[in-house]
Design a protein around this motif. Sequence first.
Motif, PDB file in Angstrom:
ATOM      1  N   LYS A   1      38.610 -18.959-107.199  1.00  0.00           N
ATOM      2  CA  LYS A   1      37.639 -19.135-108.274  1.00  0.00           C
ATOM      3  C   LYS A   1      36.506 -18.140-108.056  1.00  0.00           C
ATOM      4  CE  LYS A   1      34.800 -22.585-110.650  1.00  0.00           C
ATOM      5  NZ  LYS A   1      35.501 -22.410-111.946  1.00  0.00           N
ATOM      6  N   THR A   2      35.985 -17.577-109.129  1.00  0.00           N
ATOM      7  CA  THR A   2      34.876 -16.629-109.044  1.00  0.00           C
ATOM      8  C   THR A   2      33.693 -17.134-109.852  1.00  0.00           C
ATOM      9  OG1 THR A   2      36.370 -14.736-108.758  1.00  0.00           O
ATOM     10  CG2 THR A   2      34.136 -14.262-109.519  1.00  0.00           C
ATOM     11  N   LEU A   3      32.512 -17.093-109.225  1.00  0.00           N
ATOM     12  CA  LEU A   3      31.262 -17.464-109.873  1.00  0.00           C
ATOM     13  C   LEU A   3      30.384 -16.219-109.943  1.00  0.00           C
ATOM     14  CD1 LEU A   3      30.507 -20.725-107.830  1.00  0.00           C
ATOM     15  CD2 LEU A   3      31.622 -20.589-110.068  1.00  0.00           C
ATOM     16  N   ASN A   4      29.681 -16.048-111.042  1.00  0.00           N
ATOM     17  CA  ASN A   4      28.728 -14.952-111.186  1.00  0.00           C
ATOM     18  C   ASN A   4      27.339 -15.551-111.354  1.00  0.00           C
ATOM     19  OD1 ASN A   4      30.501 -12.467-111.328  1.00  0.00           O
ATOM     20  ND2 ASN A   4      31.431 -13.732-112.920  1.00  0.00           N
ATOM     21  N   LEU A   5      26.553 -15.506-110.291  1.00  0.00           N
ATOM     22  CA  LEU A   5      25.247 -16.150-110.252  1.00  0.00           C
ATOM     23  C   LEU A   5      24.263 -15.266-109.501  1.00  0.00           C
ATOM     24  CD1 LEU A   5      26.522 -19.714-109.253  1.00  0.00           C
ATOM     25  CD2 LEU A   5      25.578 -19.095-111.501  1.00  0.00           C
ATOM     26  N   ASN A   6      23.035 -15.242-109.961  1.00  0.00           N
ATOM     27  CA  ASN A   6      21.956 -14.527-109.268  1.00  0.00           C
ATOM     28  C   ASN A   6      22.305 -13.071-108.987  1.00  0.00           C
ATOM     29  OD1 ASN A   6      20.438 -16.906-109.259  1.00  0.00           O
ATOM     30  ND2 ASN A   6      21.274 -17.563-107.284  1.00  0.00           N
TER      31      ASN A   6
ATOM     32  N   ALA B   1      17.362 -16.163-110.080  1.00  0.00           N
ATOM     33  CA  ALA B   1      16.932 -16.745-111.353  1.00  0.00           C
ATOM     34  C   ALA B   1      17.879 -17.811-111.878  1.00  0.00           C
ATOM     35  CB  ALA B   1      16.786 -15.635-112.398  1.00  0.00           C
ATOM     36  N   ASP B   2      19.131 -17.788-111.452  1.00  0.00           N
ATOM     37  CA  ASP B   2      20.087 -18.810-111.881  1.00  0.00           C
ATOM     38  C   ASP B   2      19.984 -20.090-111.054  1.00  0.00           C
ATOM     39  OD1 ASP B   2      21.232 -17.185-113.884  1.00  0.00           O
ATOM     40  OD2 ASP B   2      22.474 -16.173-112.379  1.00  0.00           O
TER      41      ASP B   2
ATOM     42  N   LEU C   1      35.575 -17.524-104.275  1.00  0.00           N
ATOM     43  CA  LEU C   1      36.033 -18.664-103.488  1.00  0.00           C
ATOM     44  C   LEU C   1      37.555 -18.583-103.366  1.00  0.00           C
ATOM     45  CD1 LEU C   1      33.212 -19.395-104.607  1.00  0.00           C
ATOM     46  CD2 LEU C   1      34.021 -21.731-104.937  1.00  0.00           C
ATOM     47  N   LYS C   2      38.053 -18.700-102.148  1.00  0.00           N
ATOM     48  CA  LYS C   2      39.497 -18.542-101.938  1.00  0.00           C
ATOM     49  C   LYS C   2      40.013 -19.587-100.959  1.00  0.00           C
ATOM     50  CE  LYS C   2      43.025 -15.040-100.940  1.00  0.00           C
ATOM     51  NZ  LYS C   2      43.256 -13.612-100.600  1.00  0.00           N
ATOM     52  N   TYR C   3      41.094 -20.245-101.342  1.00  0.00           N
ATOM     53  CA  TYR C   3      41.721 -21.274-100.510  1.00  0.00           C
ATOM     54  C   TYR C   3      42.573 -20.631 -99.421  1.00  0.00           C
ATOM     55  CZ  TYR C   3      44.722 -25.301 -99.376  1.00  0.00           C
ATOM     56  OH  TYR C   3      45.406 -26.314 -98.731  1.00  0.00           O
ATOM     57  N   TYR C   4      42.415 -21.124 -98.188  1.00  0.00           N
ATOM     58  CA  TYR C   4      43.166 -20.576 -97.066  1.00  0.00           C
ATOM     59  C   TYR C   4      44.579 -21.135 -96.968  1.00  0.00           C
ATOM     60  CZ  TYR C   4      38.931 -18.706 -94.756  1.00  0.00           C
ATOM     61  OH  TYR C   4      37.794 -17.999 -94.425  1.00  0.00           O
ATOM     62  N   GLY C   5      44.818 -22.328 -97.506  1.00  0.00           N
ATOM     63  CA  GLY C   5      45.972 -23.107 -97.095  1.00  0.00           C
ATOM     64  C   GLY C   5      45.581 -23.935 -95.889  1.00  0.00           C
ATOM     65  N   PRO C   6      46.456 -24.806 -95.397  1.00  0.00           N
ATOM     66  CA  PRO C   6      46.108 -25.649 -94.248  1.00  0.00           C
ATOM     67  C   PRO C   6      45.675 -24.821 -93.048  1.00  0.00           C
ATOM     68  CG  PRO C   6      48.114 -26.428 -95.284  1.00  0.00           C
ATOM     69  CD  PRO C   6      47.796 -25.099 -95.923  1.00  0.00           C
ATOM     70  N   ALA C   7      44.516 -25.144 -92.487  1.00  0.00           N
ATOM     71  CA  ALA C   7      43.967 -24.401 -91.350  1.00  0.00           C
ATOM     72  C   ALA C   7      43.201 -25.374 -90.447  1.00  0.00           C
ATOM     73  CB  ALA C   7      43.077 -23.266 -91.844  1.00  0.00           C
ATOM     74  N   HIS C   8      41.893 -25.435 -90.602  1.00  0.00           N
ATOM     75  CA  HIS C   8      41.070 -26.429 -89.909  1.00  0.00           C
ATOM     76  C   HIS C   8      41.328 -27.815 -90.503  1.00  0.00           C
ATOM     77  CE1 HIS C   8      37.461 -28.355 -88.320  1.00  0.00           C
ATOM     78  NE2 HIS C   8      36.990 -28.525 -89.543  1.00  0.00           N
TER      79      HIS C   8
END
Length: 323
Positions: A176-181, A81-82, A187-194
């Motif tokens: 960061k956290t989103l609350n939807l649907n 619904a969001d 969401l979490k940052y890995y640091g340098p990776a790919h």
Amino acid sequence: MATLNQHIMSRRGFCLCCMAATTVAATGGWLSPRQAFAEARNIVDLIRDDAAKAPIKVHKLRGNVSILEGSGGNIAVLTGADGKVFIDAGITVSRPRILEAANGLSRDPVKHLINTHWHFDHTDGNQWLNAEGAAIIAHENTHKHLLVAQRVEDWDFNFPSSPLPAVPSETFSSEKTLNLNRSTLHLKYYGPAHTDSDISVTIPEADILHCADTYWNGIYPFIDYSTGGNIDGMIKATDANVAAVTDKTIVIPGHGNPVSNKAELAAYRDMLVAIRDNVAKLKQQGRSLDETIAAKPTAAFDAKWGQFVITPALFTRLVYKGV
């Protein structure tokens, strides 16, 4: 059921390094990206051409989460619904087929787009999705890379800056956290990776982890040293992915078979560690890049992981650069 390699080889346009596979096969050896592009066309044209022809395959998971496969990286869609939440944007030329597939899931409008990192095959659709109504969220380094012209040295390609509607309007540095649907998206940052802009997206209610391009299922990965990637960072990110899941978790890779699990993820981690250690030992012995490639440090893994355009020699080259 088709094997993973058959599945991969049936896909068009899924890989960041869409070099001329036929050229590699014909020579029987290793071509640098620069040589491969000289034999074929530039990487962006190859990806666009393939995406223009590829069907979009829908994989329905659970918790109103599905995967759209066939346009750049694996796209996840959360409906409700969001409004629809897209995780990655694919390639612009796929727009009609992406919309058709997404509308087959629900008629909810598109309201949010999460970019897992800055690369073209995950962000090219940003502008049209923003025009559909999506607010774009990403790590601050994705914003940084899209805002300016960016060179990827191992592709021998210069990307222009993105138009402002394609640049994320909301960024974060760590989590960061989103609350939807009726779902939580962490969401979490890995640091340098790919790259230096990679994030994971966890949806705990559905027990789903989208690893994006820190995980390539069944194929050797590309590592973008031009924008902060490195082999040790890839291993660190994969260790974090393995620790974050259980045997029941659905794991979504950036490329390769889009529905995976902890066992396959752990096998990928073990492959990265073994090849990194093999290449590091050869380099410490004073072996040149060519000598290291000739020693075939990936040989034990090539039958499973080395059957597409990230060839064993190219992957050796990428690992060698980081050890």
